[in-house]
Design a protein around this motif. Structure first.
Motif, mmCIF file in Angstrom:
data_model
loop_
_atom_site.group_PDB
_atom_site.id
_atom_site.type_symbol
_atom_site.label_atom_id
_atom_site.label_comp_id
_atom_site.label_asym_id
_atom_site.label_seq_id
_atom_site.Cartn_x
_atom_site.Cartn_y
_atom_site.Cartn_z
ATOM 1 N N ASP A 24 1.004 -2.667 13.236
ATOM 2 C CA ASP A 24 0.109 -3.359 12.311
ATOM 3 C C ASP A 24 -0.088 -2.553 11.029
ATOM 4 O O ASP A 24 -0.193 -3.121 9.935
ATOM 5 C CB ASP A 24 -1.239 -3.645 12.969
ATOM 6 N N ASP A 34 3.018 -3.009 8.891
ATOM 7 C CA ASP A 34 2.964 -4.323 8.250
ATOM 8 C C ASP A 34 1.976 -4.312 7.084
ATOM 9 O O ASP A 34 2.244 -4.900 6.028
ATOM 10 C CB ASP A 34 2.573 -5.385 9.266
ATOM 11 N N TYR A 35 0.842 -3.634 7.266
ATOM 12 C CA TYR A 35 -0.145 -3.538 6.196
ATOM 13 C C TYR A 35 0.445 -2.820 4.976
ATOM 14 O O TYR A 35 0.263 -3.260 3.829
ATOM 15 C CB TYR A 35 -1.380 -2.788 6.696
#
Length: 360
Positions: free
Chosen positions: A140, A143-144
């Motif tokens: 995550d 992806d950020y």
């Protein structure tokens, strides 16, 4: 004792900074301010860092957490980040909002005039003894980073800072088990968005190399800073403690950087060290061409002259300043084979180059 200046790395570096007028826009610390989450060691380590930053007249100091900064063994607390969050004094980032983002997301982008730093907490998942064995960044988070750069990316100098290494660093028998989990995915995203430098600590072994990103063939320089004041460094790694200044130059086409390194030698303090076992005192990154082409250009400049001032060569071929250590060594060997001898190693900023093919 701080009165024994040449045996105290902090007091010695403060004197060096004053004597040489060294200044920095930002002081960057890649973690491990203490040993085994010792509270007083952490407080003292951060206080020393603040002292050095003030002497450098830095606009700010930015840090990340090392594995030793996290109480993963519950030695002092039943919450692994209790000590780190309680240090205060602007640790790890002075801006409160940016600091909150760092703790919650495990990373934060610091947008500054002309440059950005992505500060990563590779110890974010160190909740217990087992999890503390490796660095980790979550999918995550990656992806950020990708989404953030897609929206906000521009031609600023872009630097990533973490404690653990994102790609394998097992030389000197340092092992392979403590790498960042998902590190290769992270550097691929950084390469996609044309980051200019990745700085990490942890390995106690100063080392500069490239990671060749697959997507756009971007070469990401990865700089292991080594350690600043680890007393057992020589016995663990055979490497001495180091302190670095980095200058980065970027235009619309490319980014180059130069690194100057001082080595701490007991009873002598911080020195510009050029022995074969140490990290290069003067090196760089960002060269994009072929070493053989550099050798040919140097040979052409020297021509049939016996001696040429090296600074004249550098003026005509500034790319030489931006070779990583392995490239510098390769160029030195090529010049020797061509009977062109430098008055010192490239890392020593030699004075002259001699053409020994020319008869006296």
């Amino acid at each position: 004792m701080r009165t024994d200046i040449n045996n105290h790395p902090v007091e010695s570096i403060l004197r060096l900074i004053r004597n040489e007028g060294i200044k920095a826009d930002m002081t960057v610390c890649p973690g491990d301010f203490t040993n085994k989450s010792d509270v007083q060691g952490f407080i003292s380590g951060w206080d020393f860092s603040l002292e050095i930053s003030r002497e450098l007249k830095s606009n700010e100091i930015v840090a990340t957490l090392g594995n030793h900064d996290v109480d993963a063994y519950d030695s002092f607390s039943n919450y692994s980040l209790d000590i780190a969050k309680g240090i205060r004094k602007g640790f790890p980032i002075g801006n409160e909002q940016e600091c909150d983002t760092f703790w919650s997301k495990g990373c934060v982008f610091l947008e500054r005039q002309g440059f950005r730093i992505l500060v990563l907490n590779s110890s974010h998942y160190h909740h217990n003894r087992i999890s503390a064995g490796k660095g980790k960044v979550g999918k995550d988070l990656i992806d950020y980073v990708d989404q953030y750069m897609t929206k906000n990316g521009n031609n600023k100098i872009s630097i990533a800072l973490a404690h653990h290494h994102p790609v394998n660093h097992s030389r000197l028998d340092l092992g392979e088990d403590d790498i960042i989990i998902n590190g290769s995915d992270l550097v691929e995203v950084l390469g996609k968005h044309e980051f200019d430098l990745f700085i990490h600590g942890h390995k106690h072994d100063p080392f500069l190399r490239y990671y060749n990103c697959l997507e756009n063939n971007n070469r990401l320089p990865i700089f292991s800073s080594g350690s600043f004041s680890a007393t057992t460094n020589l016995s663990w790694t055979s490497q001495r403690n180091t302190f670095h200044t980095i200058q980065i130059f970027k235009d619309e086409k490319r980014c180059n950087g130069s690194i100057k390194t001082w080595t701490f030698i007991p009873k002598r303090g911080w020195q510009v060290n050029n022995d074969d076992n140490g990290f290069h005192a003067n090196t760089g990154f960002g060269f994009r061409g072929e070493i053989t082409d550099l050798k040919s250009k140097i040979s052409s400049i020297v021509g049939k002259r016996k001696i040429v001032d090296w600074k004249d060569v550098i003026e005509k071929i500034p790319d030489i300043k931006f070779l990583i250590p392995s490239e510098s060594i390769a160029l030195e060997e090529m010049l020797k084979k061509d009977k062109l001898l430098l008055s010192g190693k490239l890392s020593e900023n030699p004075d002259i180059i001699s053409n020994v093919k020319i008869e006296k």
